[in-house]
Design an enzyme around this catalytic site. Sequence first.
Site: not given
Length: 606
Positions: A2, A27, A74, A98-99, A481, A485, A488, A504, A601
Amino acid sequence: MCGIVGYIGGRDAAPVLIDSLRKLEYRGYDSAGIAVLNGRRVSRRRSQGKLARLETRLARAPVQGHAGIGHTRWATHGGPSEANAHPHRAGGTVVVHNGIIENYLDLKGALLGRGAELTSDTDTELVAHLVEEKVVGGTDLLEAVRETVGEIHGSYALVFLNRREPHRLIVAKNASPIVIGAGGGETFIASDVPALLEYTRDVAFLEDGEIAEVREDGFRILDADARLVARPTRRITWDAVAAQKGGYRHFMLKEIHEQPQAVTDTLRGHMSLESGVSLAEIDLAEEQLARTRKIHLVGCGTAWHAALVGKFLIEELARVPAEVDYGSEFRHRTPLLGPDSLLLLVSQSGETADTLAALEVGRRQGAGVLSVCNVVDSSLARKSDGVFYTHAGPEISVASTKAFTTQLTALYLLAVRLGRLNGQLEPDAATRLLEDATRLPGWIEAALRLEERVAELAHGMSHADDVLYLGRGINYPIALEGALKLKEISYIHAEGYPAGEMKHGPIALIDESMPVVMMLPRDHYYPKTLGNLREVEARGGNVVIVTDEPDESMAAESTLVVPRVPYHLAPVVLTIPLQLLAYHIAVHRGTDVDQPRNLAKSVTVE
């Protein structure tokens, strides 16, 4: 993630607050509000949705005053609504936060027992009531805040104003960032530097446990024992875009380094050691989850890799059979779902077309639909029966990093909760797993300290044409992954494989020109994976080893040592050096790290 702003000085506060909040829109948020002091009168305006709606409301009902606080929220405790929007108020005390307040249930019960009238579903409102009780009883505002933060557990950046003390604001911090900006005859507060840059570049950052008194002519900082802290301001030289990057060269690197906080926020948003994993945000009944007999995980790209790890977690911790599908394939086959099935959709944006199409398949076949998502009120979130939100905050770089590790964290928590609901996990075992999770941010921070070593290795690998990534068990999706990365953002061809599958086919490609990145933690697969390493070395492969316990046979210059962590959390920690490796290779090659060619994105086409 937030946004907080505050102001006290000679200007009209409302325009400053709105302008500063606008600088924090990157944010992400679902509601906004401000509160302004005019003498001893507090005026508050809040609205669900974006800042434009709040501005429309202010145009119709303006507020005036020379001190105020503002917030973009948020949702964590309580859904997006005007009632749950900040600032929150109790009598003359107003607060933004925030938190996560972890012990809010205990605090809520105590406040209700004392006759407090609550108007929201949030944990934040409770803090306003706690401070107001003390101020009404005659306690100075600063001392009231000090006493209150001693009662709450969790993460917080808190900013208070009170109509009885109109000449100061009070700030408190623990595990959520807050910065104070000094100007001539005015002082500014924000959760991030970009909000301040139009007004001042002289700032001071609060540390955990500190409280600050903020006035027009400056501020003073006190530590947890009320001792004065000498902290001079420092000059910020970043431009506005660099400020959003936090001084990092690229958003991707910033987001890699934000992972300890992102994982912390995800954990705090969903669990505590006292009460376990909370499904309060999820509308699916726990009875429905408990009777689930099969889970179908669906994702695309990086989210699919998270789903693969999720399969291991769900089957091993909750003992529920799980399948994993690409979103683009799921709806074109004939999956077998029903009322005792759960469709578990993993998405960063919540707008991925193939994943949304998979949701419709699950609906038609009568399955429950649960999503793991980072964007509040996204299409996926709105259409799912329940949403387990990650709390990564906005991810600007196209290549996903903190969204991935928070997805892994969310899936871990879900697996633990499912195991408790269906009786496969005993309470003590679940508590141990959650205790392990609380240490995860620290382990990530330790892995991030490998960056200098990783950058050195990246320089030598930046001219490769092909790279092979190998892993076993729960970590073989991390090999996938890591390869994704690299391809990409550096445009180097890379493939990930289960280490046992190397012979194999991929072994035919190995020679002295091919780097091979191998995940080699000391888990129960270690002897077999070590054998695969010897096979690569025998063929002259250029090996980079990521391990938690090296032995004397591993070349120190090409071995990256991460913290030793429990098996089911190893994927989160092992992925950190692979993210850094991809990043630094791409930087050496001079590619557009944050916006690689041909990629978007949010993939909203099929």
